[in-house]
Design an enzyme around this catalytic site. Structure first.
Site, PDB file in Angstrom:
ATOM      1  N   ASP A 511       1.582   5.831  -1.051  1.00  0.00           N
ATOM      2  CA  ASP A 511       1.479   4.379  -1.232  1.00  0.00           C
ATOM      3  C   ASP A 511       2.364   3.691  -0.193  1.00  0.00           C
ATOM      4  O   ASP A 511       3.130   4.335   0.527  1.00  0.00           O
ATOM      5  CB  ASP A 511       1.933   4.050  -2.648  1.00  0.00           C
ATOM      6  CG  ASP A 511       1.622   2.620  -3.057  1.00  0.00           C
ATOM      7  OD1 ASP A 511       0.748   1.994  -2.430  1.00  0.00           O
ATOM      8  OD2 ASP A 511       2.251   2.127  -4.018  1.00  0.00           O
ATOM      9  N   GLU A 514       1.383   1.109   5.004  1.00  0.00           N
ATOM     10  CA  GLU A 514       0.787   0.300   6.077  1.00  0.00           C
ATOM     11  C   GLU A 514       1.587   0.347   7.394  1.00  0.00           C
ATOM     12  O   GLU A 514       0.944   0.144   8.436  1.00  0.00           O
ATOM     13  CB  GLU A 514       0.624  -1.154   5.606  1.00  0.00           C
ATOM     14  CG  GLU A 514      -0.421  -1.351   4.548  1.00  0.00           C
ATOM     15  CD  GLU A 514      -0.008  -0.800   3.187  1.00  0.00           C
ATOM     16  OE1 GLU A 514      -0.873  -0.316   2.440  1.00  0.00           O
ATOM     17  OE2 GLU A 514       1.196  -0.828   2.880  1.00  0.00           O
TER      18      GLU A 514
END
Length: 907
Positions: A511, A514
Site C-alpha cells: 500500500d 505511489e
C-alpha cells in the site's frame, strides 16, 4: 588690441583624412565596448530562468499586432486543439496571440478551460516539423524531422528521428527520438523484433510538411491514426501529439474514476500516481496510457503510449485525442485486433500477460483497519466458521504493526498473531498482511534492522544533494526504498524472510506505494528547479509534481524521480513477487495499490479507499472492467465500502456483486461499524453466505478463466461489447458484465430495489438459478436483443447462461481447498441447434509454472492434455438447459444413467 598669430600658418585638412580618422576612432570605441561587455558577461553567473525562444514569425497588422487569419473562424469547435492548456490560467486574446494562435470565445463556455471548447487554438498551418528524408530499413522506415521555427516552450529539439517498425501483422510500433542525445525511456521489458511483418493489416502514409503520420486498416480503409490534425511538439520537457479517433467509443486510460466508456466532450485525464480516495476528474493511484477504441463497423484497435512521465490525455468530440507528456520520448504501439479480445491479447504480448494466481487468491477475503488486536481478528475468523460462511483469507492492516513499523508486530495487542496464522493454516486458510514502503529513520541506532541495514547498503532514495530523502508516513519520519536498485530487492527479500520466520504469512499487500508522503516533497522541501517546476505541469491534484509524494528531483538508481515516479508501485511489486517466490516456493500473492503496464505479471490490484455508498458500489464495475482490459484481471473493490459505515442492504447487495469480483475482499476502515457477514441480521447473513457459496461453486470456471488470461491474455470480468462488438447497445454498458464469454451478471446497484433492468444481446439466455425450479416461468429464454426488468429479491443476484456453453461447478464448502476436492457438476446451456462447449483447467493450485512444466490437466469434454491431476476430477451431475422434449433415456459411458426432466426444459 594685440593679436598673436601661430608661428606657422595652418593648412586646410583633407576631407578624406578626416573621414578615415573618424571611422578609425569609432571602430576603436566599439571594440572597447565589445571587450568590456565580453569581460562583464564572462564574470556574470548564468540565469536560472528557462530560456523561452521567440515565437515563429507571423503576419502583422499595420499597428504591429498579430493578424489572426480568416481560417480560424472556419475551424469547427470540435476540431479546435488547445494552444493554451496550462491549468489555472484565464487565457486572454493577447496571451493567445502571443503564441500565434487563434482566439475565439465559445458561446458554450463562460471560460476557456479543461472541460470546454478551447478559446485559444492552433491555426491550420501552425509551424511544426518537416519530414526531410525517409528511407527503408529491415524493420520498416526511418525518417529525419526538422523544425525551422521555435515554439513557445523552452529547449525545442530541432532535429528528430522517426522510426516506424512493422513488428507484427497486427502490431505497429513508432518511436520518435532525439538522435543527438539519449533521452529517458521506460525500463520495462518489451519484445525486440528482428523480422519485419510479412503481411501487415495496416498501411502507413507520411505527410512531409507539416509532418504527419497516417495509419489505416488495410481491410476497411479506416483511419486509426492521423497526427497531421495538430502540430507536433518535442521540447526537452514538453511533448505533444494529437490524433483523430475513428469513433467516440474509447476505453482504458487508467486509473480514473469514470464510466467504462470515456466521455470525449472535452475531457482531460491526468496521469501521475497519486494517493487520493477515488474521485472523478483526478489522477489516481496508477498510470496506464493505453486505450481501446471501437470502430464504426464493430472492429477494434488499441493504442499504447510507452511513457511514464506526468501527462495529460485530452479527449475532444472531433473525436480526437491529444497526448501531452513532460519528458521521455514518443514511443507508441498500435494493435489492430480486429476484435476487442484480440486487441487486449496483442497489448499483453508487449507488456506481459498476467500471472496465474494461487488458488486461494480466488476465495473470499476479510480485512479491516482497526481490528486492534489478534484476539479480535481471531474472533472474526471463528464467527465466520461457526456460521459456515466460506472464508479463505484473513488480512490485517497497519494496526498489527509495532508503532506502524514495517516487519514488526505489536507484541502486546497482537501477541497471538503467530498462533493465529498457524490456526488459519490448520483450517486450510491463509494470512495476508500490509506493508508500506516508508521505513522509519527515527528508531535508536541498532534497534531497527530495516533502516540500519538499508543505510549500510545505500538503498534509499536520495534528494538532489545526494542525502537520504526524508518524508513522513504512518510511523513518522521515513526514508523510501529505491526499488529501481537491484540491491533494494535483495534487502526487501531479507526483511520479508526474517519476518516470515516469526509470522508465516502467505501473501503481501503493498500500500501507499505511489509513493505516498504526508509532506509535499520532503522534510526539507524541494529545490526550485526545472524538474520541480517544469514549463508545463499536467493537471495533477495539488498542482505540483511533489504534492503528497517525494521530490521530482530526487535521485534514484536508474533516473530521477521525475521520470520514474509512476513506476514505483510496479517496481515494489516486482521485488515483493520475487521475494515471495523464494520464501514460499509457491505462486506469490501480491495486491498493490499503485500500478503500471505489466503489473499483472507481479500483482493484483484493488480500487482503493472507496466509501460505503451506493455510488461507489456502481462505479466499481467500470473500474473492474477497465483493469481487465489493462491486463490486471485480479481486481476488485472493497466490498461494503472502506470509508464510512455501511447499511445492511448496501452490504448485502455489495457482497452479491463482490462474489463476482475476480478478487473478492471485504475491507473496512478504523472505528467504523463492523461489516463482516456475521455482523448483520440472520436474513442478511444468509443472503451473504449464499452469494459467497455461489462464488465457491463456480470456482472451477473462474480458475479456468484465469488460466486463459495467463496463457492468452483474455479478460476474466468481460465487458459485453467484447462478445457482441456488432451490437452498439453494448458499447456503453457497465452495470452488467460477463465472466469470460458465457456467464452474465446483472447486480442491483440502487437502494430499495427488488428488481433490476438488464440488457440481453441477441441469442438464447438461461436463468442460472432455474435448475432448482419446476416452472417454465422461472426460465428466462431470450431469442432477440432485449432490455428487460428482472425480479431481484434481496437474497438473489441475477445470473444468466449464454447459449452454447458448458460451465463446470463444484459442491461449495467453507474453503476452496475443501471445495476443490468435491465432484464436479456440469451445467450445459444448449444453443438453438442443440450444441454446447466448455473447458476446464486443473492443477494443484499453488505450484509455480504448472502450465509451463506440463503439470496440469486440460479437459474439453475429452481430455486434450492428460496429467495425473485429471485423476482427481470426477463429475457428479450434468444439467442441460434448453432440452425441448423429454428424452427416452440418457447414457453415460455407454451405460444408462438416472435423469430427471423438468417441464422448464432442464434435464
Amino acid at each position: 588690441m594685440n593679436i598673436k598669430l601661430p608661428l606657422l600658418p595652418q593648412s586646410r585638412r583633407c576631407s578624406i583624412t578626416v573621414a578615415l580618422l573618424t571611422l578609425g576612432g569609432l571602430i576603436v570605441v566599439l571594440f572597447g565596448i565589445w571587450l568590456l561587455g565580453t569581460i562583464f558577461w564572462l564574470h556574470t553567473p548564468p540565469s536560472t530562468k528557462p530560456h523561452r525562444p521567440p515565437p515563429p514569425a507571423v503576419a502583422k497588422s499595420p499597428n504591429g499586432t498579430w493578424l489572426q487569419p480568416e481560417s480560424c473562424s472556419q475551424i469547427p469547435e470540435a476540431w479546435r486543439f488547445d494552444c493554451y492548456p496550462e491549468r489555472g490560467v484565464v487565457v486572454t486574446e493577447e496571451m493567445c496571440h502571443a503564441r500565434n494562435c487563434c482566439f475565439i470565445q465559445s458561446s458554450q463556455t463562460k471560460t476557456s478551460g479543461r472541460n470546454g471548447v478551447p478559446w485559444c487554438f492552433y491555426t491550420p498551418d501552425y509551424p511544426s516539423y518537416e519530414l526531410v528524408s525517409i528511407t527503408d530499413t529491415e524493420m520498416g522506415k526511418v525518417g529525419k524531422l526538422l523544425r525551422n521555427k521555435k515554439t513557445y516552450y523552452p529547449k525545442d529539439i530541432d532535429a528528430l528521428q522517426v522510426e516506424v517498425l512493422y513488428e507484427e501483422d497486427n502490431r505497429l510500433r513508432v518511436k520518435i527520438t532525439d538522435p543527438a542525445e539519449k533521452r529517458y525511456e521506460v525500463p520495462i521489458d518489451v519484445p525486440v523484433v528482428q523480422k519485419k511483418a510479412s503481411n501487415p493489416s495496416y498501411t502507413v502514409d507520411f505527410i512531409k510538411e507539416p509532418f504527419g503520420l497516417i495509419v489505416k486498416r488495410t481491410q476497411t480503409g479506416t483511419v486509426l491514426l492521423n497526427t497531421s490534425i495538430a502540430p507536433l511538439f518535442y521540447a526537452d520537457q514538453f511533448l505533444q501529439m494529437s490524433t483523430s479517433l475513428p469513433s467516440r467509443f474509447i476505453y482504458g486510460l487508467g486509473e480514473h474514476r469514470s464510466n467504462f466508456l470515456h466521455d470525449v466532450q472535452w475531457n482531460t485525464l491526468t496521469m501521475w500516481a497519486r494517493d487520493v480516495p477515488p474521485m472523478e476528474l483526478t489522477n489516481l493511484y496508477g498510470v496506464h496510457p493505453f486505450y481501446l477504441s471501437m470502430e464504426s463497423d464493430g472492429m477494434a484497435y488499441g493504442f499504447f503510449m510507452l511513457n511514464s512521465n506526468a501527462m495529460d490525455v485530452a479527449l475532444q468530440p472531433a473525436p480526437a485525442i491529444t497526448w501531452r507528456m513532460i519528458g521521455g520520448i514518443l514511443d507508441f504501439y498500435i494493435f489492430l485486433g480486429p476484435d476487442p479480445s484480440s486487441v487486449i491479447a496483442q497489448y499483453l504480448d508487449v507488456v506481459g500477460k498476467p500471472a496465474m494466481p494461487i488458488f486461494w487468491a480466488l476465495g473470499y477475503h476479510l480485512c479491516r483497519w482497526g481490528y486492534k488486536s489478534s484476539d479480535k481478528t481471531w474472533n472474526v475468523v471463528k464467527e465466520m466458521r461457526n456460521n459456515g460462511i466460506p472464508q479463505d483469507v484473513q488480512w490485517n492492516d497497519i494496526d498489527y504493526m509495532d508503532h506502524a513499523l514495517d516487519f514488526t508486530y505489536d507484541t502486546v495487542n497482537f501477541s497471538g498473531l503467530p498462533e493465529l496464522v498457524k490456526d488459519l493454516h490448520r483450517h486450510d486458510q491463509h494470512y495476508v498482511m500490509i506493508l508500506d514502503p516508508g521505513i522509519s529513520n527515527s528508531q535508536l541506532p541498532g534497534s531497527y534492522w530495516p533502516f540500519d541495514e538499508g543505510m549500510k547498503r545505500g538503498i534509499f532514495i536520495n534528494d538532489s544533494n545526494g542525502d537520504v530523502l526524508i518524508g513522513k508516513v504512518w510511523p513518522g519520519l521515513t526514508a523510501f526504498p529505491d526499488f529501481s536498485n537491484p540491491d533494494t530487492h535483495e534487502w526487501w527479500y531479507q526483511n520479508l524472510k526474517r519476518f516470515h520466520e516469526k509470522v508465516p504469512f502467505d501473501g503481501v499487500w503493498i500500500d501507499m506505494n505511489e509513493p505516498s508522503n504526508f509532506f509535499d516533497g520532503s522534510l526539507n522541501g524541494c529545490p526550485d528547479n526545472e524538474l520541480e517546476n517544469p514549463p508545463y505541469t499536467p493537471g495533477i491534484l495539488g498542482g505540483t509534481l511533489k504534492a503528497k509524494t517525494v521530490c521530482a528531483s530526487a535521485r534514484q538508481k536508474i533516473s530521477t524521480h521525475y521520470n520514474i515516479h509512476s513506476l514505483y508501485g510496479l517496481m515494489e511489486a516486482k521485488a515483493t513477487e520475487s521475494a515471495l517466490r523464494k520464501i514460499t516456493d509457491k505462486r506469490p500473492f501480491v495486491i498493490s495499490r499503485s500500478t503500471f503496464p505489466s503489473q499483472g505479471k507481479y500483482s493484483g490490484h484493488w480500487l482503493g479507499d472507496n466509501r460505503s455508498q451506493w455510488k461507489d458500489l456502481a462505479t466499481s464495475i467500470p473500474g473492474m472492467l477497465t483493469f481487465n482490459i489493462l491486463g490486471i484481471p485480479l481486481i476488485g473493490a472493497d466490498i461494503c465500502g472502506f470509508g464510512g459505515s455501511t447499511t445492511e442492504e448496501l452490504c448485502v447487495r455489495w457482497t452479491q456483486l463482490g462474489a463476482f469480483y475476480p478478487f473478492s475482499r471485504n475491507h473496512n476502515s478504523i472505528d467504523e461499524q463492523d461489516q463482516e457477514p456475521t455482523a448483520f441480521s440472520p436474513a442478511a447473513r444468509t443472503a451473504m453466505k449464499e452469494a459467497i457459496l455461489l462464488r465457491y461453486s463456480l470456482f472451477p470456471h473462474l480458475y479456468t478463466l484465469f488460466h486463459h488470461a495467463h496463457i492468452s491474455g483474455r479478460t476474466v470480468a468481460t465487458p459485453l461489447l467484447f462478445q457482441f462488438p456488432n451490437d452498439e447497445k453494448t458499447y456503453g454498458i457497465d452495470k452488467q458484465f460477463l465472466w469470460g464469454k458465457s456467464l452474465l451478471v446483472t447486480p442491483v446497484l440502487e437502494e430499495g430495489r427488488d428488481y433490476v433492468v438488464g440488457y440481453f444481446p441477441e441469442g438464447l439466455w438461461y436463468d442460472f438459478h432455474t435448475v432448482s425450479h419446476k416452472s417454465l416461468d422461472t426460465l428466462l429464454v431470450i431469442h432477440i436483443s432485449l432490455t428487460i426488468s428482472l425480479q431481484a429479491p434481496k437474497d438473489k443476484i441475477n445470473l444468466h447462461l449464454r447459449e452454447g456453453s458448458v460451465i463446470p461447478t463444484q459442491r461449495p464448502n467453507t474453503t476452496l481447498w475443501v471445495s476443490s476436492g468435491q465432484p464436479l457438476n456440469l451445467i450445459v446451456s444448449l444453443s438453438e441447434d442443440g450444441l454446447a462447449k466448455g473447458d476446464l483447467f486443473w492443477d494443484d493450485g499453488e505450484t509455480l509454472d504448472t502450465y509451463e512444466k506440463d503439470q496440469y490437466a486440460y479437459i474439453y469434454f475429452t481430455v486434450l492434455h492428460n496429467h495425473e491431476e485429471a485423476t482427481y476430477i470426477t463429475v457428479e451431475t450434468v444439467s442441460f438447459y434448453g432440452v425441448k422434449t423429454e428424452p427416452e433415456n440418457v447414457t453415460v459411458n455407454s451405460q444408462e444413467a438416472a435423469f430427471t426432466y423438468h417441464n422448464n426444459q432442464v434435464i
